[in-house]
Design an enzyme around this catalytic site. Structure first.
Site, PDB file in Angstrom:
ATOM      1  N   ASP A 169      50.637  41.391  55.766  1.00 32.00           N
ATOM      2  CA  ASP A 169      50.725  41.494  57.308  1.00 32.00           C
ATOM      3  C   ASP A 169      52.667  41.420  58.155  1.00 32.00           C
ATOM      4  O   ASP A 169      52.608  40.534  58.835  1.00 32.00           O
ATOM      5  CB  ASP A 169      51.032  39.768  57.069  1.00 32.00           C
ATOM      6  CG  ASP A 169      50.020  38.899  58.821  1.00 32.00           C
ATOM      7  OD1 ASP A 169      50.298  40.284  59.659  1.00 32.00           O
ATOM      8  OD2 ASP A 169      50.428  37.881  59.571  1.00 32.00           O
ATOM      9  N   ASN A 400      54.710  36.574  46.603  1.00 35.72           N
ATOM     10  CA  ASN A 400      54.034  36.227  47.573  1.00 35.72           C
ATOM     11  C   ASN A 400      52.570  36.101  47.373  1.00 35.72           C
ATOM     12  O   ASN A 400      52.174  37.391  47.304  1.00 35.72           O
ATOM     13  CB  ASN A 400      54.405  35.945  48.633  1.00 35.72           C
ATOM     14  CG  ASN A 400      53.417  35.348  49.599  1.00 35.72           C
ATOM     15  OD1 ASN A 400      53.375  34.280  50.135  1.00 35.72           O
ATOM     16  ND2 ASN A 400      52.585  36.021  50.944  1.00 35.72           N
ATOM     17  N   GLU A 401      51.605  34.952  47.282  1.00 35.44           N
ATOM     18  CA  GLU A 401      50.001  35.229  47.668  1.00 35.44           C
ATOM     19  C   GLU A 401      49.220  36.876  46.274  1.00 35.44           C
ATOM     20  O   GLU A 401      48.861  36.863  46.760  1.00 35.44           O
ATOM     21  CB  GLU A 401      49.388  35.365  49.019  1.00 35.44           C
ATOM     22  CG  GLU A 401      50.630  34.182  49.545  1.00 35.44           C
ATOM     23  CD  GLU A 401      49.299  33.748  50.981  1.00 35.44           C
ATOM     24  OE1 GLU A 401      48.897  35.062  51.314  1.00 35.44           O
ATOM     25  OE2 GLU A 401      49.282  32.579  51.447  1.00 35.44           O
ATOM     26  N   TYR A 458      46.318  27.017  55.382  1.00 36.40           N
ATOM     27  CA  TYR A 458      46.707  26.749  56.855  1.00 36.40           C
ATOM     28  C   TYR A 458      44.882  26.630  56.884  1.00 36.40           C
ATOM     29  O   TYR A 458      44.052  26.831  57.932  1.00 36.40           O
ATOM     30  CB  TYR A 458      46.221  28.785  56.885  1.00 36.40           C
ATOM     31  CG  TYR A 458      47.528  29.690  57.012  1.00 36.40           C
ATOM     32  CD1 TYR A 458      47.975  29.352  57.835  1.00 36.40           C
ATOM     33  CD2 TYR A 458      48.014  29.925  55.766  1.00 36.40           C
ATOM     34  CE1 TYR A 458      49.405  30.092  58.209  1.00 36.40           C
ATOM     35  CE2 TYR A 458      48.844  30.631  55.900  1.00 36.40           C
ATOM     36  CZ  TYR A 458      49.812  30.506  56.917  1.00 36.40           C
ATOM     37  OH  TYR A 458      51.428  31.270  56.661  1.00 36.40           O
ATOM     38  N   GLU A 493      54.191  27.985  53.722  1.00 43.21           N
ATOM     39  CA  GLU A 493      53.751  28.384  54.837  1.00 43.21           C
ATOM     40  C   GLU A 493      52.244  27.899  55.185  1.00 43.21           C
ATOM     41  O   GLU A 493      51.589  27.105  54.601  1.00 43.21           O
ATOM     42  CB  GLU A 493      53.027  29.558  54.645  1.00 43.21           C
ATOM     43  CG  GLU A 493      54.385  30.784  54.341  1.00 43.21           C
ATOM     44  CD  GLU A 493      53.162  31.973  54.176  1.00 43.21           C
ATOM     45  OE1 GLU A 493      51.812  32.112  54.446  1.00 43.21           O
ATOM     46  OE2 GLU A 493      53.536  33.042  53.443  1.00 43.21           O
TER      47      GLU A 493
HETATM   48  C1  GCB Z   1      49.833  34.405  55.261  1.00 38.49           C
HETATM   49  C2  GCB Z   1      50.932  34.975  54.158  1.00 38.49           C
HETATM   50  C3  GCB Z   1      52.505  35.929  55.430  1.00 38.49           C
HETATM   51  C4  GCB Z   1      51.236  35.875  57.339  1.00 38.49           C
HETATM   52  C5  GCB Z   1      50.518  34.862  57.178  1.00 38.49           C
HETATM   53  C6  GCB Z   1      49.680  34.844  58.201  1.00 38.49           C
HETATM   54  O1  GCB Z   1      49.410  33.829  54.092  1.00 38.49           O
HETATM   55  O2  GCB Z   1      51.621  35.054  53.122  1.00 38.49           O
HETATM   56  O3  GCB Z   1      52.727  36.924  54.671  1.00 38.49           O
HETATM   57  O4  GCB Z   1      51.818  35.994  57.759  1.00 38.49           O
HETATM   58  O5  GCB Z   1      49.734  33.953  55.677  1.00 38.49           O
HETATM   59  O6  GCB Z   1      49.872  34.380  59.288  1.00 38.49           O
HETATM   60  O7  GCB Z   1      47.967  34.949  58.446  1.00 38.49           O
END
Ligand code: GCB
Length: 598
Positions: A169, A400-401, A458, A493
């Site tokens: 992203d 990452n992820e 999130y 995050e």
């Molecule tokens: C994530 C990613 C990051 C994205 C973010 C998002 O989990 O690690 O690269 O930009 O979410 O804003 O969706």
């Protein structure tokens, strides 16, 4: 690999400026600025969208005064794959856009001579590159409706034209994004240097000397304090010296005190700033200089208007001043190693870094069947070799992820050797982590096995969207699960897309009020849990991404806009982290419930 430097014995010549540029296959050359991503330098849509090779060209002259020296050409970062030619002959090739490479010019271009330097940069990404590109299907946040014939036909058409879509992203910025320099140094030269300081003031060191007289060169190391006074020294290529009553490198708001190691080997001299600090994990704490450290600071991207991902020292300084304004003390180099100048700045300003490889996008398909492991090992080794002497770097992130739960054993078998390698390759033996995405954490084998558990979550955004009460409930359930694991956890995050200037009396998604309410809800959960040793909001600033139905002019989760204007959430964190800082100084009445560390 040592960073280039000017001193009594070494010289550098910066090749930044205006270069010739064209897409492979074009006849005509046009102008481009180096270093910078090329993608935003022209309204020609190919600059943004074209997958393939671009060509750069300029003349270079080796100064006549460099006669008798070892002469190198160093590229700090060409994304993602580079081929270098001098007068038509290939002299170097390098894979990976975020780490440096150099080539010796002796025998290729004599002092006083001019040659034509050409660089091919390939921006294509796929399952064997880091970061990862999509080979099948649609982009990261694109819609995917398998089985619908017209969609399938559309995808086929994309593939035939050479699909180049990131499986991540952030915009796939590319080109010669970091400095290019000519270097001169004595023929017998200091090739590498590593330092392992400890709180007692004892510093173990190792110097690698190369060149004809390497075996005979007398090696000496002196430690200078910040005023340039010699405080310790030793002879020989390997050994230790002791700094009496050492001043420690402390992250902000402490003093990030720096010494300089001045190494001489034969004719050569190299001066490396270093700090005395120790990091280690004990139970659920991350100890920095023996004291529990709390990480708080937003993740970043190398991203700004015009420059794209190109090195911009003014932007870096502005950002680090904004980190201080926020009372932030850290960031993760999401999602690739940054330009070396940023680490130097953070050494000096006391901002702590979690240093990450470009292994991002290993999330879809069958990542453990791809041809990647050996290259990943190489990138990890090179990143550690480049950054291991920086006091600001306190932890390595393997990536990452990735998908770690579809095949938990395959994931474990892929990442565990990388974890071991990071420990072996780092003389300072820093803690190692791998950043986990929101998933069935109860099935995961590898993420909970890391020294520190970093999780991206999130709740209240991608899931339980708009319902912060449910988000709090679900996040607390998850934190209860992690509490049982006995590891330190960092929320690496969390965030909400927010359109600067969009407001609502009722905090609804995308408003500045919602972003604050989201962070308040998450803070509530974090503050109850002493084993959560850090919070890294996503993201420091809005940033460019590929196109997709979830992105309006890029990712809007910044605490700041892309031009670095604070949203309400920036003020929220400035207040929160300012309070944490005062609590650590003992100024506040009482610490937040449960929190034992600063
Ligand atoms: C994530 C990613 C990051 C994205 C973010 C998002 O989990 O690690 O690269 O930009 O979410 O804003 O969706």
């Amino acid at each position: 690999m040592l960073y280039p430097q000017n001193n009594a014995r070494r010289q550098t010549l910066d090749l930044g400026g205006l270069w010739d540029f064209r897409f492979q296959g074009d006849e005509a050359w046009q102008v481009i600025a180096v270093p910078a991503s090329y993608n935003d330098q022209s309204p020609d849509p190919r600059f943004r969208n074209r997958a393939g090779v671009v060509e750069y060209r300029r003349r270079i002259t080796v100064p006549a005064a460099w006669t008798g020296q070892r002469i190198c050409l160093r590229f700090d970062g060409v994304a993602h794959e580079a081929r270098v030619r001098l007068n038509g002959r290939e002299i170097a090739a390098h894979r990976g856009g975020f780490l440096p490479f150099e080539v010796e010019l002796n025998g290729l271009l004599a002092p006083g001579e001019t040659g034509v330097l050409e660089v091919e940069a390939d921006n294509r990404i796929n399952h064997s590159t880091l970061p990862i590109g999509v080979e099948e299907g649609t982009a990261f946040f694109g819609s995917d409706n398998p089985g619908i014939p017209s969609v399938e036909a559309g995808k086929r058409f994309q593939r035939e034209r050479g699909i180049n879509l990131p499986n991540f992203d952030f915009f796939n910025y590319t080109g010669i994004q970091r400095p290019v320099r000519l270097l001169a140094m004595p023929e017998t030269h200091i090739r590498d240097l590593s330092l392992v300081p400890s709180l007692s003031g004892e510093v173990r060191y190792r110097v690698e000397v190369a060149g004809e007289d390497a075996a005979r060169a007398k090696v000496r190391i002196e430690a200078l304090d910040a005023e340039g006074r010699q405080v310790a020294g030793a002879e020989g290529a390997e050994g230790c010296f002791v700094i009496p009553s050492p001043r420690l490198w402390e992250p902000r708001p402490g003093t990030p005190y720096l010494y300089t190691a001045r190494v001489t080997a034969g004719e050569d001299v190299y001066e490396l700033p270093f700090g005395i600090r120790e990091v280690r994990v004990e139970g659920t704490q991350f100890l920095l200089n023996g004291r529990p450290f709390h990480f708080h600071g937003p993740c970043r991207h190398e991203d700004s208007p015009f420059h794209g991902r190109g090195l911009d020292p003014c932007l870096n300084v502005t950002d680090i001043h904004l980190y201080s304004w926020l009372h932030a003390n850290c960031f993760r180099t999401s999602h690739y190693p940054y330009a070396e100048e940023m680490y130097q700045l953070c050494d000096r300003e006391g901002i702590v870094i979690v240093d990450e490889t470009p292994a991002v996008g290993m999330s879809a398909g069958e990542p453990y069947g791809w041809d990647l492991a050996e290259y990943h090992r190489q990138v990890l080794r090179d990143m550690i070799a480049r950054d291991r002497n920086h006091p600001c770097v306190v932890m390595w992130s393997l990536g990452n992820e990735p998908d770690t739960v579809t095949r938990p054993d395959a994931a474990y078998d892929y990442w565990r050797p990388l974890y071991d390698l990071a420990h072996e390759a780092d003389p300072q033996n820093r803690p190692v982590t791998l950043v986990g995405c929101q998933n069935r954490y109860d099935l995961d084998r590898i993420i909970p096995s890391m020294d520190v558990v970093l999780i991206n979550r999130y709740y209240g955004w991608y899931n339980l969207s708009g319902d912060l009460e449910a988000a709090r409930y679900a996040f607390r359930l998850e934190l209860d699960w992690w509490a049982e694991r006995g590891k330190p956890v960092i929320l690496s995050e969390y965030g909400a897309d927010t359109v600067a200037g969009l407001h609502g009396a009722v905090p609804e998604m995308f408003t500045e009020e919602y972003q604050v309410a989201f962070y308040e809800a998450m803070s509530e959960c974090l503050d109850e849990r002493p084993f959560v040793i850090g919070e890294m909001p996503w993201n420091f600033a809005d940033f460019a991404t590929c196109q997709g139905p979830m992105r309006v002019g890029g990712n809007r989760k910044g605490l700041f806009t892309r031009d670095r204007r604070p949203k309400m959430a920036a003020h929220y964190f400035r207040e929160r982290w300012g309070r944490m800082e005062r609590e650590c100084d003992g100024e506040a009445d009482r610490p937040p419930e449960g929190r034992t560390s600063c």
